[in-house]
Design an enzyme around this catalytic site. Structure first.
Site, PDB file in Angstrom:
ATOM      1  N   SER A 226       8.697  -3.196   5.771  1.00 58.26           N
ATOM      2  CA  SER A 226       8.223  -4.209   6.725  1.00 58.26           C
ATOM      3  C   SER A 226       8.672  -3.863   8.154  1.00 58.26           C
ATOM      4  O   SER A 226       9.657  -3.135   8.348  1.00 58.26           O
ATOM      5  CB  SER A 226       8.743  -5.582   6.316  1.00 58.26           C
ATOM      6  OG  SER A 226      10.152  -5.550   6.251  1.00 58.26           O
ATOM      7  N   CYS A 281      -0.355  -1.676   2.364  1.00 59.80           N
ATOM      8  CA  CYS A 281      -0.225  -1.655   3.821  1.00 59.80           C
ATOM      9  C   CYS A 281      -1.565  -1.321   4.476  1.00 59.80           C
ATOM     10  O   CYS A 281      -1.733  -1.502   5.672  1.00 59.80           O
ATOM     11  CB  CYS A 281       0.812  -0.636   4.233  1.00 59.80           C
ATOM     12  SG  CYS A 281       0.373   0.994   3.670  1.00 59.80           S
ATOM     13  N   GLU A 385       1.626 -10.698   8.972  1.00 59.99           N
ATOM     14  CA  GLU A 385       1.225 -10.017   7.737  1.00 59.99           C
ATOM     15  C   GLU A 385       1.541 -10.927   6.554  1.00 59.99           C
ATOM     16  O   GLU A 385       2.677 -11.376   6.393  1.00 59.99           O
ATOM     17  CB  GLU A 385       2.028  -8.710   7.606  1.00 59.99           C
ATOM     18  CG  GLU A 385       1.674  -7.933   6.357  1.00 59.99           C
ATOM     19  CD  GLU A 385       2.518  -6.661   6.184  1.00 59.99           C
ATOM     20  OE1 GLU A 385       3.739  -6.720   6.400  1.00 59.99           O
ATOM     21  OE2 GLU A 385       1.938  -5.621   5.828  1.00 59.99           O
TER      22      GLU A 385
HETATM   23  P1  NAD Z   1      10.994  -4.336   2.896  1.00 64.36           P
HETATM   24  O1  NAD Z   1      11.045  -4.021   4.331  1.00 64.36           O
HETATM   25  O2  NAD Z   1      11.486  -5.669   2.430  1.00 64.36           O
HETATM   26  O3  NAD Z   1      11.855  -3.267   2.051  1.00 64.36           O
HETATM   27  C1  NAD Z   1      11.670  -1.880   2.218  1.00 64.36           C
HETATM   28  C2  NAD Z   1      12.975  -1.168   1.888  1.00 64.36           C
HETATM   29  O4  NAD Z   1      13.975  -1.590   2.814  1.00 64.36           O
HETATM   30  C3  NAD Z   1      13.515  -1.462   0.492  1.00 64.36           C
HETATM   31  O5  NAD Z   1      14.017  -0.267  -0.068  1.00 64.36           O
HETATM   32  C4  NAD Z   1      14.623  -2.466   0.747  1.00 64.36           C
HETATM   33  O6  NAD Z   1      15.674  -2.376  -0.194  1.00 64.36           O
HETATM   34  C5  NAD Z   1      15.123  -2.086   2.132  1.00 64.36           C
HETATM   35  N1  NAD Z   1      15.629  -3.235   2.890  1.00 64.36           N
HETATM   36  C6  NAD Z   1      15.267  -4.544   2.743  1.00 64.36           C
HETATM   37  N2  NAD Z   1      15.934  -5.309   3.624  1.00 64.36           N
HETATM   38  C7  NAD Z   1      16.730  -4.478   4.337  1.00 64.36           C
HETATM   39  C8  NAD Z   1      17.652  -4.689   5.408  1.00 64.36           C
HETATM   40  N3  NAD Z   1      17.877  -5.903   5.915  1.00 64.36           N
HETATM   41  N4  NAD Z   1      18.279  -3.619   5.925  1.00 64.36           N
HETATM   42  C9  NAD Z   1      18.066  -2.381   5.424  1.00 64.36           C
HETATM   43  N5  NAD Z   1      17.192  -2.127   4.404  1.00 64.36           N
HETATM   44  C10 NAD Z   1      16.539  -3.167   3.872  1.00 64.36           C
HETATM   45  O7  NAD Z   1       9.483  -4.086   2.407  1.00 64.36           O
HETATM   46  P2  NAD Z   1       8.822  -4.425   1.002  1.00 64.36           P
HETATM   47  O8  NAD Z   1       8.650  -5.897   0.866  1.00 64.36           O
HETATM   48  O9  NAD Z   1       9.487  -3.681  -0.079  1.00 64.36           O
HETATM   49  O10 NAD Z   1       7.372  -3.744   1.205  1.00 64.36           O
HETATM   50  C11 NAD Z   1       6.300  -4.373   1.826  1.00 64.36           C
HETATM   51  C12 NAD Z   1       6.213  -4.010   3.285  1.00 64.36           C
HETATM   52  O11 NAD Z   1       6.088  -2.605   3.425  1.00 64.36           O
HETATM   53  C13 NAD Z   1       4.976  -4.582   3.960  1.00 64.36           C
HETATM   54  O12 NAD Z   1       5.341  -5.043   5.234  1.00 64.36           O
HETATM   55  C14 NAD Z   1       4.032  -3.399   4.057  1.00 64.36           C
HETATM   56  O13 NAD Z   1       3.078  -3.471   5.087  1.00 64.36           O
HETATM   57  C15 NAD Z   1       4.999  -2.301   4.293  1.00 64.36           C
HETATM   58  N6  NAD Z   1       4.419  -1.007   3.955  1.00 64.36           N
HETATM   59  C16 NAD Z   1       4.027  -0.223   4.996  1.00 64.36           C
HETATM   60  C17 NAD Z   1       3.437   0.997   4.740  1.00 64.36           C
HETATM   61  C18 NAD Z   1       2.988   1.865   5.859  1.00 64.36           C
HETATM   62  O14 NAD Z   1       2.604   2.983   5.584  1.00 64.36           O
HETATM   63  N7  NAD Z   1       3.009   1.444   7.106  1.00 64.36           N
HETATM   64  C19 NAD Z   1       3.254   1.427   3.414  1.00 64.36           C
HETATM   65  C20 NAD Z   1       3.684   0.604   2.382  1.00 64.36           C
HETATM   66  C21 NAD Z   1       4.276  -0.623   2.675  1.00 64.36           C
END
Ligand code: NAD
Length: 501
Positions: A226, A281, A385
């Site tokens: 995210s 995404c 989103e």
């Molecule tokens: P997220 O940001 O919650 O988590 C992603 C990763 O970050 C995980 O491994 C998680 O453990 C870690 N994380 C979570 N909170 C954290 C923090 N406070 N500090 C450090 N690390 C932390 O995302 P999600 O819910 O797993 O995935 C969905 C999101 O990913 C959506 O926003 C989607 O758009 C995005 N996404 C983007 C792409 C792209 O190519 N731009 C591709 C796939 C997913």
């Protein structure tokens, strides 16, 4: 209860940790596993293993590395169905979609099999008399990848095959919501013959990510997730002098011009908005019809299609949309639908009306597809989103209004235009402030030999993933200028800037 541990130095390693996070089957709501929250000792062990493996791996010829990568590619293909099943079980997406994800990951492995060719560089003869210049692309060292829940196979494979082909060692920190797929392909990595320590997996949440960011033996981080976390990792990683590519969230628009083929557009839109329950995404979450006539036609057909879309557990062969990933995410998506109503968007189809009644699945995180019409650009459901099966229709009076709307949006991951007009399509591809653009292609995810990445708040950093940009990210450029003695002494020392004249 199945406990999921770390994979360090080629082995599954028990941790002294007492903290575990639950992993659920989203179709049933049942807790099916617990994943370890790594301790500082686990993190040190993974970095030490990757650091020890690096010099030998970096010195292994690219051709030998490619042979191992080829073996890994074959093993992935042989185990495609099993890997897809694991994805479906923890993520919830339908089996055919999970298979598609594995294939898109496999394509990056195929790209990485070309490592020897990808690492070729430029050479110039006689940049000065008797002087030649050539470039090297050398690996960075131990690199880490932090990945989201929505593509537990494909997104890690945007990273580690390219990193390994370039001679780096790798630590993967997968999402704690669906960690089992990574454990399965770790086995395949070992079978393929990657030396121990070259590929490692560390599980956990923020504390593990923070430790990777701060670790002095890790020079580069790849992140997908995210936007707030992407921004945090980019800024914090940069403050430690690291190279960071951090891909964030999205709000992808599809512009439908008055001349578009409505049936083809509706087919494309249904898959792009509701496939994988909108947890992509590159999902289309906003449709922008140009003119009321095309908007009304689209609305009528979308209502009909939503009425017959099959929402079911991902294991059903004919399922078209599975559940959302967790109960918390289901509540979040339902909350956005309520917010849309509160802000006066027209709720045309309400996914909250869907009830899963099948025995054993009543507690699954199911929701139906939702359609809003007359959404305006000041509404929360337009700006943020949602990451669920919720499609907003924003009506535009003209092509220019549609383009300006997209260009003013915070996110710039993907977009598409549906039209028969080559002039409009060409103008769109040139003017639009978005990283990946489709012309009559709803989800324009670039193939492995091109690069994946958005603009604006959808990517922090300079490099997109895989393709040529991936190779650049995972290598340092070194330029060598050489002159060999000719046996003739050419005068004394020179104190001016060398010009090669
Ligand atoms: P997220 O940001 O919650 O988590 C992603 C990763 O970050 C995980 O491994 C998680 O453990 C870690 N994380 C979570 N909170 C954290 C923090 N406070 N500090 C450090 N690390 C932390 O995302 P999600 O819910 O797993 O995935 C969905 C999101 O990913 C959506 O926003 C989607 O758009 C995005 N996404 C983007 C792409 C792209 O190519 N731009 C591709 C796939 C997913």
């Amino acid at each position: 209860m199945n406990k999921i541990h770390n994979f360090i130095n080629g082995q599954i390693v028990d941790s002294a940790s007492t903290e575990y996070s639950p992993v659920f089957n989203p179709a049933t709501g049942e807790e099916i596993a617990q994943v370890v929250q790594s301790t500082p000792t686990d993190i040190e062990a993974a970095v030490a293993a990757a650091k020890a493996a690096f010099p030998i791996w970096a010195a292994t010829t690219p051709l030998r590395r490619a042979r191992i990568m080829n073996k890994f590619r074959d093993l992935l293909e042989e185990n495609l169905d099993e890997l897809a099943e694991i994805v479906s079980r923890e993520h919830g997406k339908v089996h055919s979609d999970a298979k598609g994800e594995v294939i898109r990951g496999l394509e990056v492995v195929e790209f990485a099999c070309g490592g020897p060719n990808l690492l070729k560089t430029d050479m110039s003869e006689n940049v000065g008399t008797g002087i030649d210049s050539h470039a090297l692309r050398q690996p960075l060292g131990v690199v880490a990848g932090i990945t989201p829940f929505n593509f537990p196979v494909m997104v890690p494979m945007w990273m580690f095959p390219v990193a390994l082909a370039c001679g780096n060692s790798f630590i993967l920190k997968p999402s704690e919501r669906d960690p089992s797929a990574a454990m399965f392909y770790a086995e395949l990595v070992t079978q393929a013959g990657f030396p121990p320590g070259v590929f490692n997996i560390l599980h956990g949440g923020k504390h593990v990510v923070d430790a990777l960011i701060e670790h002095q033996d890790i020079p580069a981080l790849s992140f997908v997730g995210s936007t707030p976390i992407a921004k945090y990792i980019y800024e914090r990683g940069a403050s430690f002098g690291k190279r960071v590519q951090a891909l964030g969230g999205a709000k992808n628009h599809m512009v439908v011009m008055p001349d578009a083929d409505i049936e083809k557009t509706v087919n494309a839109l249904m898959g792009a908005a509701y496939g994988s329950a909108g947890e992509r995404c590159m999902a289309i979450s906003v449709v922008v019809p140009v003119g009321d006539e095309v908007a009304d036609k689209l609305k009528t057909r979308l209502i009909e299609e939503l009425a017959i879309m099959k929402v079911a557990p991902g294991t059903d062969n004919d399922a078209e949309m599975g559940p959302l990933v967790t109960k918390a995410h289901l509540d979040k998506v339902a909350g956005y639908i309520a917010k849309g109503v509160e802000e006066s968007a027209e709720l045309v189809v309400d996914g909250r009306d869907f009830k899963m009644t099948r025995e054993g699945y009543e507690n699954g995180y199911f929701i139906g597809g939702t359609l809003f019409d007359n959404v305006t650009t000041d509404m929360t459901i337009y700006k943020e989103e949602i990451f669920g099966p919720v499609l907003s229709m924003v009506r535009a009076k003209s092509y220019d209004e549609a383009v300006n709307m997209i260009n003013e949006h915070e996110f710039g991951n993907g977009t598409a235009i549906f039209t028969r007009d080559g002039d409009a399509a060409r103008a769109f591809t040139h003017e639009i402030q978005v990283g990946m653009v489709g012309v009559n292609v709803p989800i324009p995810v670039p193939m492995a030999f091109h690069s994946f990445g958005g603009w604006k708040a959808s990517l922090f950093g300079d490099h997109h993933m895989h393709g040529a940009e991936g190779v650049r990210f995972y290598t340092k450029l070194k330029t060598i200028t050489s002159r060999w003695p000719t046996g003739i002494r050419e005068g004394g020392s020179a104190y001016v800037m060398p010009t090669m004249e």
